[in-house]
Design an enzyme around this catalytic site. Structure first.
Site, PDB file in Angstrom:
ATOM      1  N   ARG A 178      -8.342  -0.597   5.064  1.00 53.69           N
ATOM      2  CA  ARG A 178      -7.489   0.590   4.284  1.00 53.69           C
ATOM      3  C   ARG A 178      -6.187   0.039   3.834  1.00 53.69           C
ATOM      4  O   ARG A 178      -5.262   0.009   3.297  1.00 53.69           O
ATOM      5  CB  ARG A 178      -7.152   1.765   5.387  1.00 53.69           C
ATOM      6  CG  ARG A 178      -8.544   2.482   5.564  1.00 53.69           C
ATOM      7  CD  ARG A 178      -8.003   3.753   6.430  1.00 53.69           C
ATOM      8  NE  ARG A 178      -6.839   4.287   5.630  1.00 53.69           N
ATOM      9  CZ  ARG A 178      -5.762   5.697   6.389  1.00 53.69           C
ATOM     10  NH1 ARG A 178      -6.305   5.366   7.729  1.00 53.69           N
ATOM     11  NH2 ARG A 178      -5.021   5.748   5.542  1.00 53.69           N
ATOM     12  N   VAL A 238       8.343   6.952  16.731  1.00 58.88           N
ATOM     13  CA  VAL A 238       8.448   7.794  16.123  1.00 58.88           C
ATOM     14  C   VAL A 238       6.827   8.053  15.363  1.00 58.88           C
ATOM     15  O   VAL A 238       7.244   9.611  15.548  1.00 58.88           O
ATOM     16  CB  VAL A 238       8.272   7.016  14.168  1.00 58.88           C
ATOM     17  CG1 VAL A 238       8.041   7.682  13.235  1.00 58.88           C
ATOM     18  CG2 VAL A 238       9.167   6.114  14.635  1.00 58.88           C
ATOM     19  N   LYS A 258       0.648  -1.433   0.154  1.00 57.04           N
ATOM     20  CA  LYS A 258       0.231  -0.482   0.150  1.00 57.04           C
ATOM     21  C   LYS A 258       0.935   1.532   0.225  1.00 57.04           C
ATOM     22  O   LYS A 258       0.896   2.351  -0.846  1.00 57.04           O
ATOM     23  CB  LYS A 258      -1.143  -0.021   1.116  1.00 57.04           C
ATOM     24  CG  LYS A 258      -1.517   1.231   1.237  1.00 57.04           C
ATOM     25  CD  LYS A 258      -2.263   1.386   2.484  1.00 57.04           C
ATOM     26  CE  LYS A 258      -2.034   1.370   4.007  1.00 57.04           C
ATOM     27  NZ  LYS A 258      -1.511   3.528   4.579  1.00 57.04           N
ATOM     28  N   ASN A 259       1.568   1.461   0.872  1.00 54.23           N
ATOM     29  CA  ASN A 259       2.632   2.198   1.110  1.00 54.23           C
ATOM     30  C   ASN A 259       3.666   2.784   0.004  1.00 54.23           C
ATOM     31  O   ASN A 259       4.638   3.713  -0.048  1.00 54.23           O
ATOM     32  CB  ASN A 259       3.331   2.125   2.198  1.00 54.23           C
ATOM     33  CG  ASN A 259       2.564   2.818   4.004  1.00 54.23           C
ATOM     34  OD1 ASN A 259       1.438   2.918   3.196  1.00 54.23           O
ATOM     35  ND2 ASN A 259       3.069   2.292   4.664  1.00 54.23           N
ATOM     36  N   ARG A 285       0.918  14.164  13.472  1.00 52.29           N
ATOM     37  CA  ARG A 285       1.185  14.148  11.855  1.00 52.29           C
ATOM     38  C   ARG A 285       1.384  15.377  10.966  1.00 52.29           C
ATOM     39  O   ARG A 285       0.595  15.599   9.650  1.00 52.29           O
ATOM     40  CB  ARG A 285       0.381  13.259  11.262  1.00 52.29           C
ATOM     41  CG  ARG A 285       0.364  11.926  11.935  1.00 52.29           C
ATOM     42  CD  ARG A 285      -0.088  10.870  11.344  1.00 52.29           C
ATOM     43  NE  ARG A 285       0.462  10.407  10.478  1.00 52.29           N
ATOM     44  CZ  ARG A 285       0.524   8.889   9.375  1.00 52.29           C
ATOM     45  NH1 ARG A 285      -1.026   8.345   9.943  1.00 52.29           N
ATOM     46  NH2 ARG A 285       0.936   8.287   8.562  1.00 52.29           N
ATOM     47  N   ARG A 330      -4.197  11.174   4.766  1.00 57.27           N
ATOM     48  CA  ARG A 330      -2.940  11.099   4.577  1.00 57.27           C
ATOM     49  C   ARG A 330      -2.408  11.078   3.299  1.00 57.27           C
ATOM     50  O   ARG A 330      -2.326  12.567   2.712  1.00 57.27           O
ATOM     51  CB  ARG A 330      -1.926  10.842   6.221  1.00 57.27           C
ATOM     52  CG  ARG A 330      -0.751  12.231   6.111  1.00 57.27           C
ATOM     53  CD  ARG A 330      -0.558  11.449   7.248  1.00 57.27           C
ATOM     54  NE  ARG A 330       1.054  12.363   7.617  1.00 57.27           N
ATOM     55  CZ  ARG A 330       1.606  13.573   8.278  1.00 57.27           C
ATOM     56  NH1 ARG A 330       0.371  14.292   8.371  1.00 57.27           N
ATOM     57  NH2 ARG A 330       3.196  13.754   7.737  1.00 57.27           N
ATOM     58  N   ASP A 342       4.789   1.369  12.258  1.00 58.42           N
ATOM     59  CA  ASP A 342       4.123  -0.258  11.747  1.00 58.42           C
ATOM     60  C   ASP A 342       3.611  -1.305  12.421  1.00 58.42           C
ATOM     61  O   ASP A 342       2.518  -2.239  12.072  1.00 58.42           O
ATOM     62  CB  ASP A 342       3.937  -0.029  10.076  1.00 58.42           C
ATOM     63  CG  ASP A 342       3.640   1.101   9.701  1.00 58.42           C
ATOM     64  OD1 ASP A 342       2.852   2.859  10.584  1.00 58.42           O
ATOM     65  OD2 ASP A 342       3.553   2.240   8.817  1.00 58.42           O
ATOM     66  N   CYS A 349      -4.891   8.515  10.264  1.00 53.47           N
ATOM     67  CA  CYS A 349      -4.986   7.488  11.404  1.00 53.47           C
ATOM     68  C   CYS A 349      -4.917   8.598  12.086  1.00 53.47           C
ATOM     69  O   CYS A 349      -4.010   9.450  12.396  1.00 53.47           O
ATOM     70  CB  CYS A 349      -4.184   6.694  11.607  1.00 53.47           C
ATOM     71  SG  CYS A 349      -4.602   4.892  10.473  1.00 53.47           S
TER      72      CYS A 349
HETATM   73  C1  UD1 Z   1       4.579   6.804   6.639  1.00 56.35           C
HETATM   74  C2  UD1 Z   1       3.376   5.934   6.075  1.00 56.35           C
HETATM   75  C3  UD1 Z   1       3.223   5.292   7.616  1.00 56.35           C
HETATM   76  C4  UD1 Z   1       5.107   4.836   8.641  1.00 56.35           C
HETATM   77  C5  UD1 Z   1       5.118   6.000   9.036  1.00 56.35           C
HETATM   78  C6  UD1 Z   1       6.738   6.516   9.249  1.00 56.35           C
HETATM   79  C7  UD1 Z   1       2.530   6.010   3.685  1.00 56.35           C
HETATM   80  C8  UD1 Z   1       1.057   6.217   3.117  1.00 56.35           C
HETATM   81  N1  UD1 Z   1       2.821   6.250   5.792  1.00 56.35           N
HETATM   82  O1  UD1 Z   1       4.099   7.911   6.986  1.00 56.35           O
HETATM   83  O2  UD1 Z   1       2.634   3.902   7.247  1.00 56.35           O
HETATM   84  O3  UD1 Z   1       3.842   4.922  10.138  1.00 56.35           O
HETATM   85  O4  UD1 Z   1       5.911   6.462   7.618  1.00 56.35           O
HETATM   86  O5  UD1 Z   1       6.642   4.603   8.827  1.00 56.35           O
HETATM   87  O6  UD1 Z   1       3.202   5.825   3.454  1.00 56.35           O
HETATM   88  N2  UD1 Z   1       6.296  14.733  10.735  1.00 56.35           N
HETATM   89  C9  UD1 Z   1       7.242  15.670  11.545  1.00 56.35           C
HETATM   90  N3  UD1 Z   1       6.524  16.579  10.165  1.00 56.35           N
HETATM   91  C10 UD1 Z   1       6.131  16.709   8.608  1.00 56.35           C
HETATM   92  C11 UD1 Z   1       6.675  14.939   8.429  1.00 56.35           C
HETATM   93  C12 UD1 Z   1       6.381  14.169   9.591  1.00 56.35           C
HETATM   94  O7  UD1 Z   1       7.095  16.560  12.354  1.00 56.35           O
HETATM   95  O8  UD1 Z   1       5.900  16.725   7.542  1.00 56.35           O
HETATM   96  C13 UD1 Z   1       6.752  13.721  11.468  1.00 56.35           C
HETATM   97  C14 UD1 Z   1       5.644  12.659  12.053  1.00 56.35           C
HETATM   98  O9  UD1 Z   1       4.514  13.574  12.627  1.00 56.35           O
HETATM   99  C15 UD1 Z   1       6.688  11.773  12.176  1.00 56.35           C
HETATM  100  C16 UD1 Z   1       7.513  11.909  11.622  1.00 56.35           C
HETATM  101  O10 UD1 Z   1       7.681  13.101  11.552  1.00 56.35           O
HETATM  102  O11 UD1 Z   1       6.724  12.045  14.165  1.00 56.35           O
HETATM  103  C17 UD1 Z   1       7.640  10.513  10.383  1.00 56.35           C
HETATM  104  O12 UD1 Z   1       6.012  10.702   9.779  1.00 56.35           O
HETATM  105  P1  UD1 Z   1       6.630  10.253   9.010  1.00 56.35           P
HETATM  106  O13 UD1 Z   1       8.355   9.124   8.432  1.00 56.35           O
HETATM  107  O14 UD1 Z   1       6.240  11.316   7.828  1.00 56.35           O
HETATM  108  O15 UD1 Z   1       5.600   9.481   8.114  1.00 56.35           O
HETATM  109  P2  UD1 Z   1       4.337   9.718   7.088  1.00 56.35           P
HETATM  110  O16 UD1 Z   1       5.386   9.485   6.051  1.00 56.35           O
HETATM  111  O17 UD1 Z   1       2.927  10.574   7.331  1.00 56.35           O
END
Ligand code: UD1
Length: 426
Positions: free
Chosen positions: A401, A331, A22-23, A124, A95, A309, A119
């Site tokens: 999902r 994370v 999915k990701n 986030r 998201r 995850d 979620c």
């Molecule tokens: C992706 C995955 C999700 C997984 C996560 C971490 C997809 C669609 N989803 O989510 O399943 O749990 O990676 O492996 O691929 N953050 C900030 N600012 C930002 C972006 C992120 O503070 O602009 C923080 C987030 O709140 C979190 C951390 O950074 O604490 C990591 O988030 P991120 O790696 O960006 O996760 P996603 O891409 O949303």
């Protein structure tokens, strides 16, 4: 919404096939906006999130065609309208919709997008996405519920350095940089296999990218991207989830279409729990030999660390395992939503901040619980499989999902599980 009803007590045994990731699928579908030529994606999973991303692209005017029993998707975005507001209802619930930001800016120099939902796992934010894209020459106006990005001239390659690795942020900047003028160097990039999958698909479209899978990715912008035919990698989190489910029930499973190289740290933790793992080209097998797992400590971290995850699924296993354990979530904040329901089922878990302490050896009892987040829901399914009596998991929208045909796959492994459609939906 549908419910899942599980009669606990079965030991999972047998062989199933893992679905496409999915990701990987979501960013790669967004990447189809970068080319006026068709993108054909194989190993596509049937999931609610994929349907939503398709809907989002179709709302923008993309042509979407399925082949090979819906396993292959062709996306043709030659004639898309760049009207961000049309995305609003979908973007609020997913998201990953924010992943169209980089492609839209690269293709049109303008994007108007609702701020994303998803979620319930903490705030986030998307601040790192926006700062990184600003370095390439995008100016942003931020409203309460939406963001508008504009590129005055054209995107220019730049040095981008993330404070923390962000998967979505790395993907957004990568997709913008492939069509930027000159070289972009992304430091402290996310190293997740899904980032590599996206980079490989972009390369197949004609992008020039080096270093995906390491902390430094270099992109040399090209003028245009073309068509491609690409097969998605197998879903490593689905793979890990079935391995943990089998270990928790003392079972033995073989997972086909799985990639062991992407779940090394998960396999190591399962070995610590007492499971025997074996792997080969395109498969992973686990044998627990009827034993109760030993509790394992976990500390989540960006790849190649322990995946956030997979944290909830291991929490369910540790609840019934021999011994005590400590789980630290590094994370996301607020990612222990599943512990409340696990405790209602009899688990002994104390949460303090980003840390959970478990006393193992619990006898779980079936209960009616609610699926609130994708991986939290998976942990409730695992708990239901080992609980005494019947567990009803309500509102399984979140499971749909991310897990393709979960009840069919679990039934094939010997679980007593059925889906109960919501009568009120008619
Ligand atoms: C992706 C995955 C999700 C997984 C996560 C971490 C997809 C669609 N989803 O989510 O399943 O749990 O990676 O492996 O691929 N953050 C900030 N600012 C930002 C972006 C992120 O503070 O602009 C923080 C987030 O709140 C979190 C951390 O950074 O604490 C990591 O988030 P991120 O790696 O960006 O996760 P996603 O891409 O949303």
């Amino acid at each position: 919404m549908d419910s899942l009803i599980i009669q606990g007590g079965s030991c999972l045994k047998g062989t199933i096939k893992i679905s496409g990731a999915k990701n990987s699928a979501l960013p790669i579908m967004a990447a189809s906006l970068l080319s006026e030529e068709p993108i054909s994606l194989g190993n596509l999973p049937h999931l609610a999130d994929i349907t939503m991303m398709n809907q989002l692209l179709m709302n923008m005017g993309a042509r979407v065609e399925f082949a090979d029993d819906h396993r292959r998707l062709q996306l043709h975005t030659a004639e898309v309208y760049n009207e961000g507001i049309m995305l609003a209802p979908l973007a609020h619930t997913m998201r990953a919709s924010f992943l169209v930001l980089g492609p839209l800016l690269a293709r049109f120099g303008y994007a108007r997008l609702p701020l994303p939902g998803g979620c319930a796992i903490g705030q986030r934010p998307v601040d790192m996405h926006l700062r990184a894209l600003s370095a390439l020459g995008v100016s942003f106006e931020l409203g309460d519920a939406e963001v508008v990005g504009r590129v005055d001239d054209s995107l220019r390659g730049a040095q981008v350095s993330f404070e923390e690795p962000t998967v979505g942020g790395t993907e957004n900047i990568l997709m913008a940089a492939v069509l930027a003028y000159g070289e972009t160097c992304i430091d402290n990039a996310a190293r997740e296999p899904e980032v590599v999958d996206l980079a490989q698909c972009l390369q197949a479209m004609g992008a020039r990218i080096e270093g995906a899978g390491t902390s430094t990715i270099t992109v040399e912008g090209v003028e245009r991207l073309g068509a491609c035919d690409y097969d998605l990698m197998p879903d490593r989190i689905e793979t890990g989830t079935y391995l943990v489910a089998a270990a928790t029930t003392g079972g033995s499973v073989r997972l086909e279409n799985a990639r062991a190289d992407t779940i090394q740290v998960v396999m190591r933790h399962l070995e610590q729990a007492g499971a025997e793992l074996s792997t080969g080209e395109g498969w992973v097998a686990l044998d627990m030999g009827g034993r109760t797992p030993r509790a394992v400590d976990i500390e989540t971290a960006p790849y190649p660390g322990f995946p956030t995850d997979m944290q909830a699924q291991f929490t369910a296993m540790n609840a019934i395992a021999d011994g005590s354990s400590r789980i630290v979530e590094r994370v996301f904040e607020n990612r222990f939503i599943h512990t409340k329901d696990l405790c209602r089922m009899g688990a002994d878990i104390t949460v303090s901040g980003n840390e959970a302490r478990l006393r193992g050896g619990a006898t779980l009892r079936g209960a009616t619980v609610e699926a609130n987040d994708l991986r939290a829901s998976a942990s409730l399914v695992i708990a239901g499989l080992v609980a005494e009596g019947e567990t009803t998991i309500e509102h399984i929208y979140h499971i749909d999902r991310g897990y393709e045909w979960i009840e069919e796959k679990l039934r094939r492994l010997g679980a007593e599980i059925k889906r109960c459609p919501n009568q009120s939906q008619g």
